[in-house]
Enzyme design. Structure first.
Site: not given
Length: 776
Positions: A477, A621
């Site tokens: 991320s 994610d």
């Protein structure tokens, strides 16, 4: 099959003054005798009185008539009887009658359960003609009050006492007719012609059926009552006029033989018309011996087709099974044929890929011009990107030694193209230090500024940029963004922090109302299209493998989570390198994707940005599965450098918040449970505890400061970011000795022995298959 005609009223004429009324079973019945069935001896009335008893029995083919002569002079009783009912007598056959009724009922139930639908329909169709005859006979003359009066008046000449008794019989008959007329208002009612006694269960069943069919038969019953009221004169004329249906009013000239002929003739049989639904149950019950059988059969017969299908004959079953087996075999053959064709196509495709790879390798080896070599190398690179299974064939064709020798040419473009294809095949250069150096950065949104403070301290202590300190950089991320900026683009930390803040202010600014609407529509509070546009502008559309052209670039990876492969999420690694053929990584991934796609997929946090579809995979994610990618990075490095020891792993966190408040409740809410699940999925400390216990000392270093406030991932206010930066700097000051130890390990150079080993390995790879002295 015998047909029984049951009359609701029987009329007796008794010449004896003692009794005018007779009893049959439990009901008072009255009979009248027609002139054709008895005669009187006019010579001597008192001496002898001759009567004849007429018994008639009908079946489908013929009618039997018999006469019984009686001379009861000893008893002083002279009588004549007409009986149009052939129902079983009450005498000696009483037990057999009850048994036959029970047997008929059981037969009907068994046929309803085990028989077919066609047999039930045939059984029900047999009841309709007799019901029609019953209605016709009972409506024409014998059940009418005026006909009874005429019959009684015609017999007054024989006895005065009989007249009184006949008036009593008239009243009984009147009330019986009245009860019958009142019973017609109900669909299911009791008539005096039914000899079978049902008891209390009959009343319950009658009330249930009448209440169910009452609404349906209301209109037709009103119409029928109106027709009966409009034509009283017509009914009176029909009942008083002689007709073929009234036995008492037949002419004297008609003999019993003529009656037999008429009844036996099939053309004179009453026509059976369809009976309405509201009268069908009453018609079934009006049969004395088969009422229960018809009732049970009529109600169960409709349920049998639903509960049991019609049995099929063995030939039909065999035919159906043969057709089914034939269809199954046909499908199997088609599936097998399809599988074979697909396998053949794969074999042909694999053979064609191998042939294409050999042709490209041979064309490259025959090329001497540097510019043409660049073109040949790029063609082979694109081919291997599209068909990675061709790498094994290229290695067998001795492509690596030729590329290593080609890399010695003093042409930067050619050298860059060669480095790219070598990285794609899986060939790697030796590490920079004494062992593998790994840098991993956790996810955490804008809290990544905390990790920047640790990196700033490392650069300050080592006086080297990040991409020169580490051999492998991996991020999740926001950590992937930092890994790309530091490892691939070689940005200074100050510029990286400035760009990092700008990205946060550009992306994480959204109106609450608009964000709420987007959340309900695409499950994303922020605009994903805006985020993609920023990534394309800042990072560009270069492929991950193209970064290997730069010799200073370390191995870089970004982690995402695939959520549409199987029941559990799976980690996906966006690499700027390829694995050597025969080396299998535990994690999915590839190097043929663009850099902005890798960051977009790795940062698709649920609730913040929409999930990203890349090919047939759906990415979210990477922090959902591996928010601390240290273990994954260690596994990947062992696949890249299997014979190289691990020197150090530096794991950077984005801050953790620990609350001192303890909840003393004995249970947790649903919101708390869901929050615990999310926290456990994004937890980073469990991986830290595991690696810290497994790896050797002074190998694994974790930097994750404790923050005093639980700052969200999308925090973009400068004061909050400054607060995070300040807390990161305080944490570094408290762990200054630990930072110096890491900097010392990262600053170590290779030993002379390691350098010699690396040179020998390079020469052996470059001149593979040649004599040893030629390699020197």
């Amino acid at each position: 099959m015998s047909i029984n005609l049951t009359l609701d009223i029987y009329i007796y004429f008794l010449n004896n003054a003692r009794s005018l009324c007779g009893k049959q079973r439990s009901k008072q019945l009255h009979f009248v005798c027609s002139k054709q069935y008895w005669r009187m001896n006019h010579v001597n009335v008192h001496r002898e009185f001759h009567t004849s008893k007429k018994s008639c029995k009908w079946n489908r083919s013929e009618a039997h008539c018999s006469k019984h002569w009686h001379s009861p002079s000893n008893h002083g009783l002279h009588f004549g009887i007409v009986r149009l009912s052939t129902s079983a007598p009450k005498g000696l056959t009483k037990v057999s009658i009850h048994m036959s009724r029970i047997k008929s009922t059981l037969n009907s139930v068994s046929k309803a359960i085990f028989g077919s639908q066609n047999e039930m329909v045939t059984r029900l169709a047999q009841f309709k003609p007799s019901s029609r005859i019953l209605r016709k006979v009972s409506d024409k003359g014998w059940l009418k009050q005026k006909n009874v009066k005429q019959a009684v008046e015609s017999l007054k000449n024989y006895s005065d006492k009989s007249a009184g008794k006949n008036s009593l019989a008239e009243q009984k008959s009147y009330f019986a007719d009245k009860e019958e007329d009142s019973g017609k208002h109900s669909l299911f009612h009791y008539t005096y012609g039914i000899t079978t006694r049902f008891g209390e269960s009959f009343s319950v069943l009658a009330n249930h059926i009448n209440s169910y069919f009452k609404s349906k038969g209301k209109m037709s019953q009103t119409k029928e009552d109106k027709q009966l009221q409009d034509k009283p004169d017509l009914e009176e004329r029909k009942s008083s006029s002689p007709g073929p249906d009234t036995v008492a009013d037949r002419p004297d000239s008609e003999s019993p033989l003529e009656v037999k002929d008429k009844l036996s003739s099939p053309t004179q049989m009453p026509e059976a018309h369809p009976v309405s639904a509201k009268q069908s149950i009453a018609n079934f019950l009006s049969r004395p011996t088969e009422g229960v059988q018809a009732l049970v059969g009529g109600y169960i017969g409709g349920l049998v087709p639903k509960l049991k299908s019609d049995p099929k004959s063995p030939p039909e079953e065999q035919e159906v099974s043969a057709k089914t087996e034939q269809a199954v075999n046909k499908d199997k053959k088609a599936e097998e044929k399809k599988r074979v064709l697909l396998q053949q196509e794969k074999i042909i495709a694999r053979v064609s890929i191998d042939n294409r790879t050999r042709a490209l390798v041979q064309a490259l080896r025959r090329t001497a011009d540097p510019k043409l070599c660049i073109t040949r190398v790029e063609e082979l690179t694109f081919h291997l990107l599209e068909f990675p299974e061709g790498k094994g064939v290229a290695i067998k064709e001795k492509i690596i030694p030729y590329l290593l020798r080609l890399r010695q040419v003093k042409d930067e473009t050619l050298q860059a193209a060669v480095r790219e294809i070598l990285a794609l095949i899986g060939y790697v250069d030796p590490v920079k230090g004494r062992g593998i150096r790994i840098l991993t950065i956790d996810g955490g949104g804008t809290r990544g500024v905390v990790a920047l403070q640790t990196l700033r301290k490392l650069v300050e202590l080592t006086q080297k940029p990040i991409h020169q300190l580490f051999d492998y950089i991996c991020g999740v991320s926001t950590g992937a963004i930092l890994a790309f900026m530091l490892g691939l683009f070689h940005m200074p930390l100050d510029e990286c922090e400035e760009l990092y803040r700008k990205l946060g202010s550009d992306v994480f600014t959204q109106n609450v109302i608009v964000g709420t609407v987007k959340m309900s529509w695409s499950h994303a509070f922020y605009d994903s299209n805006t985020w993609e546009k920023i990534l394309k502008d800042r990072i560009g559309s270069a492929l991950m493998i193209e970064t290997a052209r730069n010799p200073a670039c370390p191995k870089v990876a970004a982690i995402s989570t695939i959520v549409n492969r199987g029941q559990t999420p799976k980690a996906f690694v966006f690499r700027n390198y390829g694995h050597f053929p025969g080396t299998n990584s535990h994690y999915l991934g590839g190097c043929q994707y663009k850099m902005w796609q890798a960051i977009r997929a790795s940062s698709a946090a649920p609730g913040y940005f929409a999930e990203y579809a890349l090919g047939s995979d759906l990415h979210q994610d990477g922090g959902l599965l591996l928010n601390n990618p240290s273990a994954l990075a260690l596994h990947e490095c062992k696949c890249i450098w299997p014979d190289t020891p691990l020197e150090c792993i530096v794991s950077l966190g984005t801050g953790r918040y620990e609350s001192d408040v303890r909840n003393t409740s004995t249970y947790t809410s649903l919101k708390t449970k869901l929050s615990n699940v999310i926290s456990s999925a994004t937890d980073t400390e469990e991986v830290h505890i595991m690696l810290d216990g497994l790896l050797p000392s002074d190998t694994y270093f974790r930097f994750n400061p404790v923050i005093c406030e639980n700052i969200p991932l999308d925090e973009s206010r400068d004061e909050k970011l400054d607060q995070l930066q300040l807390e990161g700097m305080k944490y570094i000051e408290r762990n200054d000795q630990k930072m110096k130890k890491v900097a010392k390990i990262l600053s170590q150079e290779k030993t002379t022995l390691q350098k010699i080993n690396d040179w020998i390995k390079l020469k052996s790879d470059m001149y593979e298959g040649l004599p040893f002295f030629s390699k020197l």
